[in-house]
Design a protein around this motif. Sequence first.
Motif, PDB file in Angstrom:
ATOM      1  N   LYS A  10      10.359  41.105  12.962  1.00 52.84           N
ATOM      2  CA  LYS A  10      10.419  42.639  13.102  1.00 52.84           C
ATOM      3  C   LYS A  10      10.750  43.450  11.567  1.00 52.84           C
ATOM      4  O   LYS A  10      10.128  44.007  10.989  1.00 52.84           O
ATOM      5  N   ARG A  11      11.928  42.722  10.917  1.00 49.38           N
ATOM      6  CA  ARG A  11      12.468  43.002   9.676  1.00 49.38           C
ATOM      7  C   ARG A  11      11.468  42.984   8.572  1.00 49.38           C
ATOM      8  O   ARG A  11      11.114  43.714   7.780  1.00 49.38           O
ATOM      9  N   LEU A  12      10.873  41.574   8.667  1.00 48.83           N
ATOM     10  CA  LEU A  12       9.646  41.663   7.740  1.00 48.83           C
ATOM     11  C   LEU A  12       8.568  42.571   7.499  1.00 48.83           C
ATOM     12  O   LEU A  12       8.027  43.020   6.580  1.00 48.83           O
ATOM     13  N   LEU A  13       8.188  42.495   8.781  1.00 46.90           N
ATOM     14  CA  LEU A  13       7.060  43.658   8.946  1.00 46.90           C
ATOM     15  C   LEU A  13       7.431  44.971   8.781  1.00 46.90           C
ATOM     16  O   LEU A  13       6.492  45.653   7.851  1.00 46.90           O
ATOM     17  N   GLU A  14       8.487  45.446   9.114  1.00 44.80           N
ATOM     18  CA  GLU A  14       8.987  46.743   8.638  1.00 44.80           C
ATOM     19  C   GLU A  14       9.198  46.877   7.150  1.00 44.80           C
ATOM     20  O   GLU A  14       8.712  47.868   6.476  1.00 44.80           O
ATOM     21  N   GLU A  15       9.288  45.819   6.461  1.00 39.40           N
ATOM     22  CA  GLU A  15       9.666  45.763   4.849  1.00 39.40           C
ATOM     23  C   GLU A  15       8.335  45.806   4.395  1.00 39.40           C
ATOM     24  O   GLU A  15       8.201  46.521   3.422  1.00 39.40           O
ATOM     25  N   LYS A  16       7.465  44.906   4.782  1.00 45.37           N
ATOM     26  CA  LYS A  16       5.989  44.753   4.085  1.00 45.37           C
ATOM     27  C   LYS A  16       5.055  46.196   4.234  1.00 45.37           C
ATOM     28  O   LYS A  16       4.162  46.400   3.848  1.00 45.37           O
TER      29      LYS A  16
END
Length: 269
Positions: A10-16
């Motif tokens: 979730k965090r990675l997707l929000e970042e990207k």
Amino acid sequence: MGKMTVLKIKRLLEEKLSHPNWVFTYDRENESLRVEDKETKKGISISLQGVLSKYEQTNDINAIEEYVYYVKEALTSMKMPVQLNGAERHIYPVIRSTSFPTTSNDIPLVYDEHTAETRIYYAVDLGKSYKLIDEQLLQRENLTKNTIKEMAMFNVRSLPTTMKEDVVAGNTFYFVRSNDGYDASRILNDSFLDSFKKQVSGTMTISVPHQDVLILSDIQNEVGYDILAELTMSFFVNGKIPITALSFLYEEGELEPIFILGKDNKKNK
């Protein structure tokens, strides 16, 4: 990086996918992340468990890139008015893995089954990107899936099939990499595959590790299968839109997946 979890995904997707016009909503119960455009109020939901299992298959962060690309493409194309009538020459088939979503914004995408590993979607080319065709667009333009399919297959057959070759340990590998977004789609050009088959003196294999490459191989010995497995895996994990690390045998116009088992050189079709 430690063990990958749904929350890390979730965090990675929000970042990207960070964008001033896009907002995120996390549904804890269903473990899904919705990305929505503030202006259009249209968006897309991603099953984080699906992304996690894709990541676990390859153990490579690039598995997440497929979803990033898909969301960006979907949200951007939602803002673009698209017509199919008059764009007949710009409709192409695109190959995706069977884990790729079959709906966009809850609207079914137009697709056909292909192999146990791959599926055929249809897209209208917009120049720098393309939009996957959904059922709603078909109805709005008063077209049938069959018409779209015929146009797409005609257009993919007219694409150039320039190949670069590489010989390793007596096996020849041919790469189609024209970077037009439809390299893997050339696996649907039967006449191209048939004419290649006539020139092969060993075993012919076909690989579509990601969207921007098609690999045809003339395998002459057991070592060739090991090289092929390493080659396709390397392309698969580095591709912007990974499809499958498996290769296919091409026999009488049919594609059959090959499972290559490590270094003991056993093949199991």
